[in-house]
Design a protein around this motif. Structure first.
Motif, PDB file in Angstrom:
ATOM      1  N   ARG A 176       5.250   3.027   1.462  1.00 49.13           N
ATOM      2  CA  ARG A 176       5.137   4.151   2.401  1.00 49.13           C
ATOM      3  C   ARG A 176       6.336   5.053   2.152  1.00 49.13           C
ATOM      4  O   ARG A 176       7.401   4.817   2.701  1.00 49.13           O
ATOM      5  N   PRO A 177       6.147   6.058   1.303  1.00 52.54           N
ATOM      6  CA  PRO A 177       7.301   6.844   0.866  1.00 52.54           C
ATOM      7  C   PRO A 177       7.955   7.601   2.025  1.00 52.54           C
ATOM      8  O   PRO A 177       7.300   7.937   3.005  1.00 52.54           O
ATOM      9  N   GLU A 178       9.238   7.851   1.878  1.00 52.08           N
ATOM     10  CA  GLU A 178      10.018   8.535   2.913  1.00 52.08           C
ATOM     11  C   GLU A 178       9.457   9.904   3.253  1.00 52.08           C
ATOM     12  O   GLU A 178       9.620  10.395   4.361  1.00 52.08           O
ATOM     13  N   LYS A 179       8.821  10.530   2.254  1.00 49.35           N
ATOM     14  CA  LYS A 179       8.337  11.901   2.485  1.00 49.35           C
ATOM     15  C   LYS A 179       7.265  11.982   3.572  1.00 49.35           C
ATOM     16  O   LYS A 179       6.918  13.076   4.014  1.00 49.35           O
ATOM     17  N   LEU A 180       6.731  10.828   3.994  1.00 48.07           N
ATOM     18  CA  LEU A 180       5.732  10.849   5.065  1.00 48.07           C
ATOM     19  C   LEU A 180       6.358  11.095   6.430  1.00 48.07           C
ATOM     20  O   LEU A 180       5.666  11.465   7.380  1.00 48.07           O
ATOM     21  N   MET A 239       0.606   9.027  10.376  1.00 44.58           N
ATOM     22  CA  MET A 239       0.912   9.619   9.073  1.00 44.58           C
ATOM     23  C   MET A 239       1.176   8.527   8.020  1.00 44.58           C
ATOM     24  O   MET A 239       0.776   8.646   6.865  1.00 44.58           O
ATOM     25  N   LEU A 240       1.808   7.423   8.449  1.00 45.56           N
ATOM     26  CA  LEU A 240       2.152   6.352   7.516  1.00 45.56           C
ATOM     27  C   LEU A 240       0.914   5.677   6.911  1.00 45.56           C
ATOM     28  O   LEU A 240       0.992   5.049   5.861  1.00 45.56           O
ATOM     29  N   ASP A 241      -0.237   5.818   7.588  1.00 43.55           N
ATOM     30  CA  ASP A 241      -1.467   5.204   7.078  1.00 43.55           C
ATOM     31  C   ASP A 241      -2.294   6.187   6.266  1.00 43.55           C
ATOM     32  O   ASP A 241      -3.518   6.080   6.198  1.00 43.55           O
ATOM     33  N   VAL A 242      -1.632   7.137   5.635  1.00 51.04           N
ATOM     34  CA  VAL A 242      -2.308   8.224   4.924  1.00 51.04           C
ATOM     35  C   VAL A 242      -3.386   7.737   3.956  1.00 51.04           C
ATOM     36  O   VAL A 242      -4.401   8.406   3.747  1.00 51.04           O
TER      37      VAL A 242
END
Lengths: 162, 299
Positions: A9-13, A89-92
């Motif tokens: 879960r990349p930081e950009k999320l 958002m983290l579950d994109v």
């Protein structure tokens, strides 16, 4: 014992990079909510060109989608599913999967999206890349680049090698 | 070892029956001034007792530390029960970036000056699958228009021509399907290199040069320990990693996710899913080599 796969879960999320660096030289990041909690009622723009105060320069070419296909007005930590539900958002990856089901099935079988870690789940987990690690959600076409490690062995290149 | 001797061996081997001749005399060729008495007397890997092997590993570690200035650990990693490896590569997503070749270069302690790697990425004209017309030397932004990219490494054939031609049995297939080389037994005749239809074997023309801080210290006897000059080497599916459950270095490095690896005997494995659900093919099928490396196109 079987280790389940772990999806990155990349930081950009949840945050954006600033030009400032911390003591270790790493860029300092600001959480999306830091700014967005101050503008809870902002409507979604119609196009990327409307972003002028902070996110200017965002490019968008993703089929015929609109900002509202994915974003939730006023909620920068949420995403909007086709059936009206919102998800974190983290579950994109669940968002992408509803339109790209075939790729998701291949992803779940390790045949799309690559991985690191263990093939043998009794010894350790597969570390999976996120869809958005490789595909920018706004310009998802995969970018190429300059190749590395040009061969230099005998016989391959005339006059080259040792 | 001096390359002239190797030429002699090749000529004699051809007339006398390579097998018997070379097996009898191999230790004598190995008796070069770079070798210790222990190395000269070393038995074939497959005949070594546990204690013998322990001693050899410690000796090789000490030698590496002395020559390369880095403390390394050299293990003897055996095949796992119930595991046979398979590898597949999706040619529709590979962009020819050579990150896999680079990861191999670093992981397997290859000579720095030659940019050596067990993987050669061939730039191919769309519509052709002829290895002999691939270009490994491209140097422009990728992917290029009208091209696709074919990474080639050891195909770990079940019917391996390289194994059959070795006059001294310095190379063989292990129970998990990996074809290995005992670098201390190899006499450098290069028959195997010539026999491989995939050009997957490499000969160490010179002693590998690697700066101390770049040496990968996690090594195995049959895989990535620094090879001596004058022997043949090849991809081992990173057995020092894969026999301990980890993925090969080239797979982890692939930025496109084109590579799939796993246990062919496990019906739930990723590799089995690909073999059962994608139209896979093998290179040079007509030769009957039966590779364990598969390719497919899936956009």
């Amino acid at each position: 014992m079987s280790y389940p796969p772990v999806i990155n879960r990349p930081e950009k999320l949840t945050s954006v990079e600033t030009p400032k660096k911390d003591a270790l030289g790493r860029p300092i990041r600001v959480a999306c909510v830091t700014c967005h909690s101050l503008r809870p009622d902002a409507p979604l723009p119609q196009s990327a060109g409307e972003l002028r105060e902070f996110h200017e320069g965002l490019r968008f070419t993703h089929g015929t989608l609109t900002c509202a296909s994915c974003h939730v007005p006023g909620r920068v930590d949420q995403l909007s599913m086709a059936d009206g539900r919102t998800i974190e958002m983290l579950d994109v990856i669940e968002l992408c999967s509803q339109c790209h089901g075939q790729k998701r099935r291949a992803f779940d079988r390790g045949a799309h999206g690559g991985m690191m870690g263990y093939w043998d789940s009794s010894r350790g987990p597969k570390l999976r890349h996120n869809c958005v690690d490789c595909h920018d959600p706004h310009t998802p076409a995969f970018a190429g680049g300059q190749p590395v490690l040009r061969p230099n062995d005998r016989g391959l290149r005339q006059g080259g090698g040792h | 070892m001096d390359p002239k001797r190797r030429v002699t061996l090749k000529v004699l081997g051809a007339t006398l029956g390579a097998g018997a001749f070379a097996r009898a005399l191999a230790p004598i060729w190995d008796w070069g001034k770079e070798q210790s008495l222990d190395e000269f007397l070393q038995k074939h890997y497959q005949e070594l007792s546990k204690a013998d092997l322990e001693q050899i590993l410690r000796r090789l570690e000490a030698k590496t530390e002395k020559e390369y200035g880095k403390k390394v650990s050299i293990r003897d990693v055996r095949p796992q029960e119930g595991v046979e490896f398979g590898y597949a590569l999706n040619l529709s997503v590979c962009i020819g970036c050579r990150r896999c070749a680079e990861a191999c270069h670093i992981e397997n302690n290859h000579d720095r000056s030659t940019n050596n790697s067990y993987i050669r990425v061939l730039e191919m004209k769309q519509g052709s699958l002829d290895l002999e017309h691939g270009n490994a030397d491209y140097d422009h932004a990728v992917p290029a228009e009208g091209k696709f990219y074919l990474p080639v490494q050891c195909q770990q054939c079940d019917n391996a021509p390289c194994v059959d031609v070795c006059p001294v049995q310095a190379t063989w297939k292990e129970s998990d399907g990996i074809v290995v080389v005992d670098y201390n037994w190899c006499i450098g005749c290069r028959y195997c290199e010539a026999a491989c239809p995939y050009h997957a074997r490499r000969f160490n023309w010179k002693k590998p040069e690697i700066p101390a801080d770049e040496v990968n210290p996690d090594q195995a006897y049959l895989s990535n320990r620094i090879r001596p000059q004058g022997v043949v080497e090849k991809c081992t599916f990173c057995l020092h990693r894969t026999r301990e459950g980890k993925l090969p270095a080239c797979l982890e490095a692939c930025p496109t996710g084109a590579r799939v690896f796993g246990n062919l005997l496990d019906p739930d494995s990723d590799i089995r899913w690909v073999l059962e659900n994608k139209r896979v093919f093998i290179l040079k099928e007509e030769l009957g080599t039966r590779p364990r490396f598969f390719y497919f196109f899936d956009g």
